[in-house]
Design an enzyme around this catalytic site. Structure first.
Site, PDB file in Angstrom:
ATOM      1  CG  ASP A   1      -1.873  32.090 -12.066  1.00  0.00           C
ATOM      2  OD1 ASP A   1      -2.715  31.307 -12.543  1.00  0.00           O
ATOM      3  OD2 ASP A   1      -0.935  32.574 -12.731  1.00  0.00           O
TER       4      ASP A   1
ATOM      5  CE  LYS B   1      -3.150  28.325 -19.113  1.00  0.00           C
ATOM      6  NZ  LYS B   1      -2.285  28.188 -20.284  1.00  0.00           N
TER       7      LYS B   1
ATOM      8  CG  HIS C   1       2.251  32.970 -16.810  1.00  0.00           C
ATOM      9  ND1 HIS C   1       1.767  34.112 -17.408  1.00  0.00           N
ATOM     10  CD2 HIS C   1       2.306  32.024 -17.795  1.00  0.00           C
ATOM     11  CE1 HIS C   1       1.537  33.861 -18.690  1.00  0.00           C
ATOM     12  NE2 HIS C   1       1.862  32.602 -18.951  1.00  0.00           N
TER      13      HIS C   1
ATOM     14  CD  GLN D   1      -0.569  25.530 -16.461  1.00  0.00           C
ATOM     15  OE1 GLN D   1      -1.032  24.405 -16.636  1.00  0.00           O
ATOM     16  NE2 GLN D   1      -0.291  26.336 -17.470  1.00  0.00           N
TER      17      GLN D   1
ATOM     18  CB  CYS E   1       4.799  33.348 -20.186  1.00  0.00           C
ATOM     19  SG  CYS E   1       4.261  33.308 -21.889  1.00  0.00           S
TER      20      CYS E   1
HETATM   21  N1  C6P Z   1       0.375  29.485 -19.429  1.00  0.00           N
HETATM   22  C1  C6P Z   1       1.675  27.931 -20.744  1.00  0.00           C
HETATM   23  O1  C6P Z   1       1.968  27.350 -21.788  1.00  0.00           O
HETATM   24  P1  C6P Z   1      -3.923  32.821 -20.173  1.00  0.00           P
HETATM   25  O2  C6P Z   1      -2.938  33.010 -21.284  1.00  0.00           O
HETATM   26  O3  C6P Z   1      -4.523  34.120 -19.735  1.00  0.00           O
HETATM   27  O4  C6P Z   1      -4.946  31.782 -20.444  1.00  0.00           O
HETATM   28  O5  C6P Z   1      -3.108  32.225 -18.924  1.00  0.00           O
HETATM   29  C2  C6P Z   1      -1.975  32.885 -18.428  1.00  0.00           C
HETATM   30  C3  C6P Z   1      -1.292  32.049 -17.400  1.00  0.00           C
HETATM   31  C4  C6P Z   1      -1.257  32.493 -16.101  1.00  0.00           C
HETATM   32  N2  C6P Z   1      -0.697  31.757 -15.127  1.00  0.00           N
HETATM   33  C5  C6P Z   1      -0.149  30.562 -15.373  1.00  0.00           C
HETATM   34  C6  C6P Z   1       0.425  29.767 -14.239  1.00  0.00           C
HETATM   35  C7  C6P Z   1      -0.147  30.048 -16.669  1.00  0.00           C
HETATM   36  O6  C6P Z   1       0.400  28.867 -16.908  1.00  0.00           O
HETATM   37  C8  C6P Z   1      -0.713  30.820 -17.718  1.00  0.00           C
HETATM   38  C9  C6P Z   1      -0.669  30.351 -19.135  1.00  0.00           C
HETATM   39  C10 C6P Z   1       0.492  28.868 -20.739  1.00  0.00           C
HETATM   40  O7  C6P Z   1       2.288  27.751 -19.701  1.00  0.00           O
HETATM   41  C11 C6P Z   1       0.571  29.860 -21.854  1.00  0.00           C
HETATM   42  S1  C6P Z   1       1.882  31.017 -21.645  1.00  0.00           S
END
Ligand code: C6P
Length: 404
Positions: free
Chosen positions: A199, A225, A122, A202, A363
């Site tokens: 990370d 999440k 991401h 997910q 992203c």
């Molecule tokens: N992915 C998706 O729809 P934040 O925005 O800080 O809570 O998380 C960022 C982020 C970082 N790593 C991974 C693997 C992610 O999936 C995400 C967030 C969402 O896939 C929003 S772009």
């Protein structure tokens, strides 16, 4: 017995109609809905406990401070960290990774060093490192992604060198759903004394986590999440690494003593928590953790995996279906394209059938480039989804296909 229909009663938003149709919410990888237990906790905090934390001698401040620290303990226990000192509350995965990239790079990296990321990251696990790489002068190497959506582990092993100082990879891809072999990655890196960042954005919502068994050095994840409030998140880090790193931001709470000549810093975890934190959010994140733990993370994983498998079976029958990512181990999401229908067209038409999915690059633009595509349609599941939701998705996708 795991009963999604019963669980759904805890999530008022799932009762909503959109476009005069019952909502089928399959965008859980973007953010999850909140159970009444979390909503009530937020309201109760503001109605009964609201007061700034770690600052007041008075009753309410003591109470909100206690609740915040209890939430920290819930997070610690949830991921089995050795100490609450190693649990830093942040605004989410993005802030956790920015903190880490800034502070780790400042303390441990220099020109000529290398760090390793993967081709399925991401942007949150790419851009913060790029910003620091430009400042410090280190370079970024990228583990290639195979056609089936798995990491090329052979390439990974061959790119570890005497110059490698860090490996930072996603545990589960938000696009492909690939569950990466993190045990293998950590072992290979640790054999050369290289720390590993995961990370967990997910991964953490879908499986039980034990940072000590994994021996991972850092883990980042988002509260929203995992059924908690937006604007909350966590960075776990091993004590010796966190202690060695400089603070991220300056301000209240992160100091020991301040004078115009010099400032000393607070102990962990407060050194990394400058300013009034989102204590209500973090307390409610604790309520979300209570909620998922009561359901049982192993049961959640099993149920969601069976739903994902059911979705893949159904979608596979649709003419022109192309899955993006077919890894052996997957979790949470399925990404696909149908014929030459633009993902945004598919998403818009599904929306008018009441079905919420995400479309676009998610992203993860380098990954899109790797597969030579602009974007995908992505359905992502939660424990409150049912087979009926999946049937609606499959029927919806097929109906949209028929329109083109
Ligand atoms: N992915 C998706 O729809 P934040 O925005 O800080 O809570 O998380 C960022 C982020 C970082 N790593 C991974 C693997 C992610 O999936 C995400 C967030 C969402 O896939 C929003 S772009």
């Amino acid at each position: 017995m795991f009963d999604a229909n019963l669980i759904r009663k805890d999530f008022p938003i799932l009762e909503r109609q959109v476009w005069n149709r019952p909502l089928v919410y399959l965008d859980n990888a973007a953010t999850t809905q909140k159970p009444v237990q979390v909503l009530d906790c937020i309201e109760k905090c503001y109605r009964e406990y609201n007061s700034n934390v770690h600052r007041g001698i008075h009753f309410l401040s003591q109470e909100s401070t206690r609740l915040l620290e209890e939430a920290r303990e819930k997070v610690r226990s949830f991921i089995n960290a050795p100490s609450t000192d190693e649990i830093i509350f942040t605004r989410g995965t993005t802030e956790s990774l920015n903190l880490l990239a800034t502070c780790f790079s400042q303390r441990f990296l220099k020109a000529g060093d290398e760090i390793i990321l993967s081709g399925m990251e991401h942007h949150s696990n790419i851009v913060p490192w790029q910003i620091q790489a430009e400042r410090v002068g280190y370079s970024i190497r990228v583990i290639p992604v195979l056609d089936n959506g798995e990491l090329d582990m052979e390439a990974f092993r061959s790119m570890i060198s005497d110059r490698t100082r860090l490996v930072s990879v996603t545990w589960v891809s938000n696009v492909l759903g690939t569950v990466n072999p993190v045990v293998e990655i950590i072992k290979a890196a640790h054999e050369k004394g290289i720390p590993v960042v995961l990370d967990g954005a997910q991964a953490v919502p879908h499986t039980s986590i034990d940072v000590q068994a994994l021996d991972v050095d850092f883990l980042a994840f988002s509260g929203h999440k995992i059924y908690g409030p937006t604007g909350t998140g966590v960075l776990y880090g091993k004590r010796e690494l966190l202690e060695a790193m400089p603070p991220y931001q300056g301000g209240g709470e992160m100091i020991g003593h301040v004078s115009f000549e010099s400032t000393t810093f607070n102990s962990l975890p407060y050194k990394f928590e400058a300013g009034t934190p989102d204590y209500v959010g973090s307390i409610a994140l604790g309520a979300a953790i209570d909620y998922v733990q009561a359901l049982g993370m192993d049961d959640i994983r099993q149920y969601e995996n069976s739903l994902l498998e059911y979705a893949c079976q159904g979608l596979r029958t649709i003419p022109g279906m192309r899955f993006i990512g077919n890894a052996a181990h997957r979790s949470g999401v399925v990404s696909f394209l149908v014929g030459d229908i633009f993902p945004s067209d598919m998403g818009t038409l599904l929306d008018h059938l009441g079905i919420a999915v995400r479309t676009g690059h998610h992203c993860a633009q380098p990954l899109m480039e790797r597969f030579g595509i602009q974007g995908t349609v992505r359905a992502s599941v939660s424990f409150y989804n049912t087979k009926a939701d999946i049937d609606a998705l499959v029927a919806g996708v097929d109906r949209v296909r028929g329109m083109f």
